[in-house]
Design a protein around this motif. Structure first.
Motif, PDB file in Angstrom:
ATOM      1  N   ILE A   6       0.829  -1.207   0.000  1.00 46.29           N
ATOM      2  CA  ILE A   6       0.000   0.000   0.000  1.00 46.29           C
ATOM      3  C   ILE A   6       0.865   1.260   0.000  1.00 46.29           C
ATOM      4  CG2 ILE A   6      -1.603   1.359   1.400  1.00 46.29           C
ATOM      5  CD1 ILE A   6      -2.948  -1.217   2.213  1.00 46.29           C
ATOM      6  N   LYS A   9       2.512   1.736  -3.387  1.00 42.67           N
ATOM      7  CA  LYS A   9       1.577   2.241  -4.384  1.00 42.67           C
ATOM      8  C   LYS A   9       1.372   3.746  -4.203  1.00 42.67           C
ATOM      9  CE  LYS A   9      -2.750   0.272  -5.772  1.00 42.67           C
ATOM     10  NZ  LYS A   9      -4.037  -0.278  -5.314  1.00 42.67           N
TER      11      LYS A   9
ATOM     12  N   MET B 111      -6.617   5.856  -6.861  1.00 39.72           N
ATOM     13  CA  MET B 111      -5.484   5.239  -6.169  1.00 39.72           C
ATOM     14  C   MET B 111      -5.740   5.218  -4.660  1.00 39.72           C
ATOM     15  SD  MET B 111      -2.662   6.031  -4.173  1.00 39.72           S
ATOM     16  CE  MET B 111      -2.236   7.767  -4.365  1.00 39.72           C
ATOM     17  N   LEU B 112      -6.173   6.352  -4.131  1.00 41.07           N
ATOM     18  CA  LEU B 112      -6.379   6.433  -2.683  1.00 41.07           C
ATOM     19  C   LEU B 112      -7.487   5.495  -2.222  1.00 41.07           C
ATOM     20  CD1 LEU B 112      -6.081  10.307  -2.265  1.00 41.07           C
ATOM     21  CD2 LEU B 112      -4.479   8.590  -1.398  1.00 41.07           C
ATOM     22  N   SER B 114      -8.390   2.758  -3.622  1.00 42.49           N
ATOM     23  CA  SER B 114      -7.965   1.365  -3.660  1.00 42.49           C
ATOM     24  C   SER B 114      -6.972   1.078  -2.530  1.00 42.49           C
ATOM     25  CB  SER B 114      -7.438   0.987  -5.049  1.00 42.49           C
ATOM     26  OG  SER B 114      -6.052   1.026  -5.088  1.00 42.49           O
ATOM     27  N   CYS B 115      -6.182   2.060  -2.156  1.00 40.33           N
ATOM     28  CA  CYS B 115      -5.293   1.873  -0.995  1.00 40.33           C
ATOM     29  C   CYS B 115      -6.109   1.646   0.277  1.00 40.33           C
ATOM     30  CB  CYS B 115      -4.402   3.093  -0.786  1.00 40.33           C
ATOM     31  SG  CYS B 115      -2.963   3.150  -1.865  1.00 40.33           S
ATOM     32  N   GLU B 118      -7.708  -1.915   0.088  1.00 37.14           N
ATOM     33  CA  GLU B 118      -6.725  -2.965   0.368  1.00 37.14           C
ATOM     34  C   GLU B 118      -6.276  -2.925   1.827  1.00 37.14           C
ATOM     35  OE1 GLU B 118      -3.389  -2.799  -2.406  1.00 37.14           O
ATOM     36  OE2 GLU B 118      -4.814  -2.269  -3.979  1.00 37.14           O
ATOM     37  N   GLY B 119      -6.314  -1.712   2.383  1.00 40.50           N
ATOM     38  CA  GLY B 119      -5.872  -1.544   3.762  1.00 40.50           C
ATOM     39  C   GLY B 119      -6.712  -2.336   4.751  1.00 40.50           C
TER      40      GLY B 119
END
Lengths: 176, 176
Positions: A6, A9, B111-112, B114-115, B118-119
DNA sequence: CACTAATTTCAGTATATACTGAAATTAGTG
DNA sequence: CACTAATTTCAGTATATACTGAAATTAGTG
């Protein structure tokens, strides 16, 4: 520091975005890394984490400090400089705005003013063109003075204003 | 086209500023030239005026068109393409904002998001770091939705709002 | 539809900027 | 104040991007 996927990315994307805004990749990456990190890092660690030369980190940190985005802190029992990023995002945003204005908008305003001034005595430049320059100056001055006022509004009021969004027009609609 | 000293100063400065904003010098110069010019210019003339290769002009014009800042017009009795810039500065500004948002802010938001997503399942990334990512996402979403609302306000109201500056807080002060 | 003007493509080159690593400098420490 | 760790400077190199000019393509014109 070991980067999780993370973090990787996030940092890579930030570096990428930086380049599109005239900020060099490494500078943007270091800023991202320091923003994410909950503790100050020393230059050596940054260099290892991002896999860039120590000297590159040194230069980039200097740049970030000149922007006021990163500052040096010291850790007890450690003689190395450590670095941490501004963490408040409103603060960060306003610092960036302020600097970009100073470095880019202000010089542009000077240029425009001097063009307008020289234009008065200049017979070679067609009036239509002088008008375009004048229009641009007016536009940027409107903007600049708007910004100047916004930056003096207390932070909490400003945040309120933002969250209000287009609802502000309800008020001015009646007034104007 | 013969450049007067004023035009030259304006165009060179614009080119310079462009590079600081991730726009290449020639693209910015051509845009400045077309903005100043009160009549559409053809590529050959642009190349001569700015002393750059014809092919470079071709590529740069394509770029400007992709931004929606320049469009092709035709002149009676002339088979060459002519080009003219948006002249309304509010329009120009809003086009640039729109494009930069689409090309830079939107991908960053993705992007944020998806971060953050995933987090949730990721145990390797410390909570403190996840929080930073979340904060950035929240900040950019606030901004983005503010912008989204602003762009739907009719132009004249928007201009009024700008000229009002910090006086808007008079209204919300009472309300909030 | 041949001809020519206009435009675009693209390989090669030039230029600007980023980056490295060694050497020089600075600054803490015993 | 000698020693060593930390940092910075800087010349040289690598890399990314901008630009050129020739060749290819496209599109108007008689």
């Amino acid at each position: 520091m070991k980067l999780t996927p993370i973090m990787q990315k996030y940092i890579l994307h930030w570096g990428e975005m930086g380049t599109r805004w005239g900020v060099n990749r490494t500078v943007a990456q270091i800023h991202a890394l320091l923003y994410l990190s909950h503790e100050p890092l020393h230059a050596e660690e940054i260099a290892e984490t991002l896999e860039v030369a120590r000297s590159n980190v040194s230069t980039s940190l200097r740049e970030l400090q000149s922007w006021g985005l990163v500052k040096i802190v010291h850790v007890m029992g450690d003689r190395r400089d450590h670095f941490e990023s501004l963490e408040d995002l409103w603060e960060m945003f306003s610092v960036i705005m302020e600097e970009r204005k100073r470095r880019e908008i202000d010089p542009t305003l000077s240029m425009l003013r001097s063009c307008v001034l020289e234009g008065e005595a200049d017979k070679a430049t067609p009036e239509a063109i002088k008008k375009r320059v004048q229009d641009m100056l007016d536009f940027m001055e409107t903007f600049s003075s708007w910004y100047e006022q916004m930056r003096h509004i207390p932070r909490p009021t400003l945040i309120k204003l933002f969250k209000l969004g287009s609802k502000v027009t309800n008020f001015i609609g009646k007034k104007a």
